[in-house]
Design a protein around this motif. Structure first.
Motif, PDB file in Angstrom:
ATOM      1  N   ASN A   1       0.817  -1.216   0.000  1.00 37.61           N
ATOM      2  CA  ASN A   1       0.000   0.000   0.000  1.00 37.61           C
ATOM      3  C   ASN A   1       0.851   1.265   0.000  1.00 37.61           C
ATOM      4  OD1 ASN A   1      -2.344  -1.492   0.022  1.00 37.61           O
ATOM      5  ND2 ASN A   1      -2.621  -1.337   2.239  1.00 37.61           N
ATOM      6  N   ILE A   2       2.000   1.196   0.616  1.00 39.95           N
ATOM      7  CA  ILE A   2       2.878   2.368   0.713  1.00 39.95           C
ATOM      8  C   ILE A   2       3.446   2.743  -0.651  1.00 39.95           C
ATOM      9  CG2 ILE A   2       5.108   3.128   1.630  1.00 39.95           C
ATOM     10  CD1 ILE A   2       4.410   1.594   4.172  1.00 39.95           C
ATOM     11  N   ALA A   3       3.567   1.779  -1.524  1.00 35.90           N
ATOM     12  CA  ALA A   3       4.181   2.022  -2.834  1.00 35.90           C
ATOM     13  C   ALA A   3       3.471   3.122  -3.620  1.00 35.90           C
ATOM     14  CB  ALA A   3       4.203   0.727  -3.644  1.00 35.90           C
ATOM     15  N   HIS A   4       2.200   3.329  -3.382  1.00 33.32           N
ATOM     16  CA  HIS A   4       1.438   4.308  -4.167  1.00 33.32           C
ATOM     17  C   HIS A   4       1.064   5.552  -3.359  1.00 33.32           C
ATOM     18  CE1 HIS A   4       1.261   1.162  -7.091  1.00 33.32           C
ATOM     19  NE2 HIS A   4       0.674   0.357  -6.219  1.00 33.32           N
ATOM     20  N   THR A   5       1.558   5.653  -2.157  1.00 29.22           N
ATOM     21  CA  THR A   5       1.183   6.767  -1.294  1.00 29.22           C
ATOM     22  C   THR A   5       2.444   7.442  -0.752  1.00 29.22           C
ATOM     23  OG1 THR A   5      -0.238   5.001  -0.419  1.00 29.22           O
ATOM     24  CG2 THR A   5      -0.733   7.197   0.300  1.00 29.22           C
ATOM     25  N   TYR A   6       2.305   8.626  -0.249  1.00 31.48           N
ATOM     26  CA  TYR A   6       3.346   9.373   0.431  1.00 31.48           C
ATOM     27  C   TYR A   6       4.470   9.838  -0.506  1.00 31.48           C
ATOM     28  CZ  TYR A   6       0.977   6.993   4.233  1.00 31.48           C
ATOM     29  OH  TYR A   6       0.030   6.482   5.065  1.00 31.48           O
ATOM     30  N   SER A   7       5.276  10.718   0.026  1.00 26.95           N
ATOM     31  CA  SER A   7       6.399  11.256  -0.743  1.00 26.95           C
ATOM     32  C   SER A   7       7.514  10.217  -0.802  1.00 26.95           C
ATOM     33  CB  SER A   7       6.914  12.534  -0.085  1.00 26.95           C
ATOM     34  OG  SER A   7       7.468  12.229   1.189  1.00 26.95           O
ATOM     35  N   PRO A   8       8.402  10.331  -1.777  1.00 33.71           N
ATOM     36  CA  PRO A   8       9.474   9.319  -1.915  1.00 33.71           C
ATOM     37  C   PRO A   8      10.340   9.176  -0.658  1.00 33.71           C
ATOM     38  CG  PRO A   8       9.360  10.661  -3.891  1.00 33.71           C
ATOM     39  CD  PRO A   8       8.424  11.282  -2.908  1.00 33.71           C
ATOM     40  N   GLY A   9      10.691  10.276  -0.004  1.00 30.86           N
ATOM     41  CA  GLY A   9      11.534  10.194   1.189  1.00 30.86           C
ATOM     42  C   GLY A   9      10.838   9.494   2.340  1.00 30.86           C
ATOM     43  N   PHE A  10       9.583   9.862   2.546  1.00 30.18           N
ATOM     44  CA  PHE A  10       8.809   9.246   3.625  1.00 30.18           C
ATOM     45  C   PHE A  10       8.534   7.778   3.313  1.00 30.18           C
ATOM     46  CE2 PHE A  10       4.734   8.641   5.987  1.00 30.18           C
ATOM     47  CZ  PHE A  10       5.266   8.785   7.264  1.00 30.18           C
ATOM     48  N   ARG A  11       8.282   7.500   2.043  1.00 26.66           N
ATOM     49  CA  ARG A  11       8.026   6.120   1.615  1.00 26.66           C
ATOM     50  C   ARG A  11       9.263   5.256   1.887  1.00 26.66           C
ATOM     51  NH1 ARG A  11       5.422   6.791  -3.357  1.00 26.66           N
ATOM     52  NH2 ARG A  11       7.406   7.462  -4.204  1.00 26.66           N
ATOM     53  N   LYS A  12      10.446   5.798   1.598  1.00 28.39           N
ATOM     54  CA  LYS A  12      11.694   5.054   1.828  1.00 28.39           C
ATOM     55  C   LYS A  12      11.876   4.770   3.315  1.00 28.39           C
ATOM     56  CE  LYS A  12      16.659   5.250   1.221  1.00 28.39           C
ATOM     57  NZ  LYS A  12      17.809   6.076   0.983  1.00 28.39           N
ATOM     58  N   LEU A  13      11.590   5.773   4.156  1.00 29.10           N
ATOM     59  CA  LEU A  13      11.698   5.603   5.598  1.00 29.10           C
ATOM     60  C   LEU A  13      10.737   4.514   6.098  1.00 29.10           C
ATOM     61  CD1 LEU A  13      12.840   6.625   8.320  1.00 29.10           C
ATOM     62  CD2 LEU A  13      10.953   8.266   8.352  1.00 29.10           C
ATOM     63  N   LEU A  14       9.513   4.551   5.618  1.00 26.96           N
ATOM     64  CA  LEU A  14       8.528   3.532   6.012  1.00 26.96           C
ATOM     65  C   LEU A  14       8.953   2.143   5.556  1.00 26.96           C
ATOM     66  CD1 LEU A  14       5.105   5.291   5.326  1.00 26.96           C
ATOM     67  CD2 LEU A  14       6.030   4.605   7.532  1.00 26.96           C
ATOM     68  N   LYS A  15       9.440   2.032   4.326  1.00 22.83           N
ATOM     69  CA  LYS A  15       9.853   0.725   3.806  1.00 22.83           C
ATOM     70  C   LYS A  15      11.021   0.152   4.614  1.00 22.83           C
ATOM     71  CE  LYS A  15       8.211   0.590  -0.897  1.00 22.83           C
ATOM     72  NZ  LYS A  15       7.618  -0.737  -0.825  1.00 22.83           N
ATOM     73  N   GLU A  16      11.948   1.029   4.999  1.00 18.63           N
ATOM     74  CA  GLU A  16      13.078   0.562   5.807  1.00 18.63           C
ATOM     75  C   GLU A  16      12.596   0.053   7.162  1.00 18.63           C
ATOM     76  OE1 GLU A  16      15.749   3.874   6.050  1.00 18.63           O
ATOM     77  OE2 GLU A  16      16.439   3.646   3.977  1.00 18.63           O
ATOM     78  N   ARG A  17      11.701   0.799   7.753  1.00 23.05           N
ATOM     79  CA  ARG A  17      11.175   0.409   9.065  1.00 23.05           C
ATOM     80  C   ARG A  17      10.373  -0.896   8.965  1.00 23.05           C
ATOM     81  NH1 ARG A  17      10.640   2.695  14.388  1.00 23.05           N
ATOM     82  NH2 ARG A  17       9.771   0.894  15.416  1.00 23.05           N
TER      83      ARG A  17
END
Length: 186
Positions: free
Chosen positions: A103-119
């Motif tokens: 779900n994150i892949a299509h939402t949020y800004s790239p920087g925030f998305r990267k932070l979420l994916k790492e977490r």
């Protein structure tokens, strides 16, 4: 705001709450039966080393009718049930993490998305490690349960097959120890 979003997406809160909950009656019963089984095993070990004899009153009373094996079997059955329950919960958490990751892949800004994916990746690794450890516990308990059932029900097995079962059970114990040690070191 970003921290709140990360915490809301991850099952960390549920996992921490589960670990903090007080010991359930089932956990207490399993732990008590396991301790009692350990006492029977220690008594058997003393007898096998010749420290106590077959005629020892305590040994005769406790091992009458394979009481030690029966208690161990009950504790193993309850332990397998508990392991399966925890395993299913962890698998569901892992599945939810994957779903959130998609779900994150299509939402949020790239920087925030990267932070979420790492977490999410870190949390996924923790859950995967717990699943692996729990799976090893389950295999070990199932093997012990098979051996104890063979003893209780007096199944006639060749010495070779019995020694193979005991070796596999011991190997599962060693493998669990090695994988747990490896996880602590890394």
């Amino acid at each position: 705001d970003a921290t709140k979003k990360i915490k809301s997406l991850l099952p960390e809160k549920e996992v921490q709450e589960e670990e903090k909950t007080s010991i359930s009656i089932e956990d207490w019963l399993i732990d008590s039966l396991t301790s009692l089984s350990s006492f029977f095993d220690d008594l058997y070990l003393l007898r096998s080393f010749g420290i106590i004899s077959d005629n020892n009153i305590l040994y005769k009373k406790l091992n009458k009718g394979d009481l030690g094996s029966k208690v161990w079997l009950v504790s193993l059955i309850l332990s397998v049930r508990r392991s399966l329950t925890h395993l299913m919960k962890l698998i569901k958490l892992k599945w939810r993490l994957r779903k959130e990751d998609a779900n994150i892949a299509h939402t949020y800004s790239p920087g925030f998305r990267k932070l979420l994916k790492e977490r999410i990746a870190v949390e996924g690794d923790i859950i995967r490690s717990k699943i692996r450890s729990l799976f090893m516990d389950l295999i070990q308990d199932l093997l012990y349960m098979l051996i104890v059932m063979i003893d209780i029900f007096k199944v006639n097995l060749s010495k070779r097959l019995r020694s193979i079962l005991e070796f596999i059970s011991s190997a599962a114990t060693v493998l669990k120890f090695v994988t747990t040690s490896y996880q602590v070191c890394s």
